[in-house]
Design a protein around this motif. Sequence first.
Motif, short mmCIF file in Angstrom:
data_model
loop_
_atom_site.label_atom_id
_atom_site.label_comp_id
_atom_site.label_asym_id
_atom_site.label_seq_id
_atom_site.Cartn_x
_atom_site.Cartn_y
_atom_site.Cartn_z
N LEU A 18 0.85 -1.17 0.00
CA LEU A 18 0.00 0.00 0.00
C LEU A 18 0.90 1.23 0.00
CD1 LEU A 18 -3.12 -0.14 0.03
CD2 LEU A 18 -3.04 0.38 2.47
N ARG A 19 0.45 2.28 -0.64
CA ARG A 19 1.21 3.52 -0.68
C ARG A 19 0.36 4.67 -0.17
NH1 ARG A 19 5.38 6.76 -3.78
NH2 ARG A 19 4.23 8.49 -4.75
N LEU A 20 0.81 5.29 0.90
CA LEU A 20 0.12 6.43 1.48
C LEU A 20 0.74 7.73 0.98
CD1 LEU A 20 -0.23 5.32 5.22
CD2 LEU A 20 -1.75 4.83 3.30
N SER A 21 -0.10 8.74 0.83
CA SER A 21 0.38 10.05 0.41
C SER A 21 -0.20 11.11 1.33
CB SER A 21 -0.02 10.34 -1.03
OG SER A 21 0.55 9.42 -1.93
N CYS A 22 0.55 12.17 1.51
CA CYS A 22 0.11 13.29 2.34
C CYS A 22 0.53 14.58 1.66
CB CYS A 22 0.72 13.19 3.73
SG CYS A 22 0.40 14.62 4.79
N ALA A 23 -0.44 15.44 1.41
CA ALA A 23 -0.18 16.72 0.77
C ALA A 23 -0.43 17.86 1.75
CB ALA A 23 -1.06 16.88 -0.46
N ALA A 24 0.53 18.74 1.86
CA ALA A 24 0.42 19.91 2.73
C ALA A 24 0.04 21.14 1.92
CB ALA A 24 1.72 20.16 3.48
N SER A 25 -0.83 21.95 2.49
CA SER A 25 -1.24 23.18 1.83
C SER A 25 -1.47 24.27 2.87
CB SER A 25 -2.51 22.96 1.01
OG SER A 25 -3.59 22.57 1.84
N GLY A 26 -1.63 25.50 2.39
CA GLY A 26 -1.85 26.61 3.28
C GLY A 26 -0.73 27.64 3.19
N SER A 27 -0.62 28.45 4.22
CA SER A 27 0.38 29.52 4.25
C SER A 27 1.72 28.98 4.72
CB SER A 27 -0.10 30.66 5.14
OG SER A 27 -1.35 31.18 4.70
N ILE A 28 2.33 28.18 3.89
CA ILE A 28 3.57 27.49 4.25
C ILE A 28 4.79 28.30 3.81
CG2 ILE A 28 4.95 25.40 4.00
CD1 ILE A 28 2.30 23.97 3.27
N PHE A 29 5.68 28.52 4.75
CA PHE A 29 6.97 29.11 4.42
C PHE A 29 7.99 28.00 4.16
CE2 PHE A 29 11.20 30.70 5.57
CZ PHE A 29 11.29 31.78 4.69
N SER A 30 8.03 27.04 5.05
CA SER A 30 8.92 25.91 4.89
C SER A 30 8.44 24.75 5.75
CB SER A 30 10.36 26.28 5.28
OG SER A 30 10.46 26.61 6.65
N ILE A 31 8.83 23.55 5.34
CA ILE A 31 8.54 22.35 6.11
C ILE A 31 9.88 21.70 6.44
CG2 ILE A 31 7.44 20.10 6.17
CD1 ILE A 31 5.38 21.17 4.20
N ASN A 76 5.45 19.78 -1.49
CA ASN A 76 5.06 19.66 -0.08
C ASN A 76 4.28 18.38 0.18
OD1 ASN A 76 6.27 22.09 0.76
ND2 ASN A 76 4.47 23.28 0.16
N THR A 77 4.83 17.30 -0.33
CA THR A 77 4.16 16.01 -0.25
C THR A 77 5.11 14.96 0.32
OG1 THR A 77 2.77 16.54 -2.15
CG2 THR A 77 2.96 14.23 -1.57
N VAL A 78 4.56 14.06 1.12
CA VAL A 78 5.32 12.95 1.66
C VAL A 78 4.57 11.66 1.36
CG1 VAL A 78 4.26 13.04 3.96
CG2 VAL A 78 6.56 12.08 3.68
N HIS A 79 5.32 10.59 1.11
CA HIS A 79 4.73 9.29 0.79
C HIS A 79 5.28 8.23 1.72
CE1 HIS A 79 3.26 11.00 -3.01
NE2 HIS A 79 4.46 11.55 -3.14
N LEU A 80 4.51 7.20 1.90
CA LEU A 80 4.95 6.04 2.66
C LEU A 80 4.61 4.79 1.87
CD1 LEU A 80 6.22 5.10 5.37
CD2 LEU A 80 3.88 4.76 6.20
N GLN A 81 5.63 4.16 1.33
CA GLN A 81 5.46 2.91 0.60
C GLN A 81 5.54 1.77 1.60
OE1 GLN A 81 4.79 2.31 -2.77
NE2 GLN A 81 4.49 0.21 -2.04
N MET A 82 4.49 0.99 1.72
CA MET A 82 4.41 -0.08 2.68
C MET A 82 4.35 -1.42 1.95
SD MET A 82 1.78 1.56 5.49
CE MET A 82 0.41 1.60 4.34
N ASN A 83 5.37 -2.24 2.14
CA ASN A 83 5.44 -3.55 1.53
C ASN A 83 5.43 -4.64 2.60
OD1 ASN A 83 5.75 -2.34 -1.05
ND2 ASN A 83 7.98 -2.25 -0.80
#
Length: 121
Positions: A18-31, A76-83
């Motif tokens: 399974l592959r999870l994704s997370c997208a960040a949005s908003g008033s972002i200066f840095s992560i 501004n996206t992070v993923h988690l590949q789960m095997n």
Amino acid sequence: QVQLVESGGGLVQPGGSLRLSCAASGSIFSINAMGWYRQPPGKQRELVAAISSGGSTNYAGSVKGRFTISRDNAKNTVHLQMNSLKPEDTAVYYCKAFARTTATMALRDYWGQGTQVTVSS
């Protein structure tokens, strides 16, 4: 502020992926860093994997060799590949960002709403 939206959760059989994704949005200066946490039924939330802006990673011992975290800083996206998923991986998975906003320039943690991952036959 910063909003995080997870996707990709669902039902999968043991040994599957399974592959999870997370997208960040908003008033972002840095992560500075992003990570994945999970909370199995009846248990406390725990760190699964984290990644810094420079690409350094940290994994829980229970997922090392099976899960891979990756980050696309431009999106501004992070993923988690789960095997090789196991029933004990069943949990609600949460995305977290340690970020600075343009409004305050203050660093703080931001959390997503969570996505359910169920590993069962």
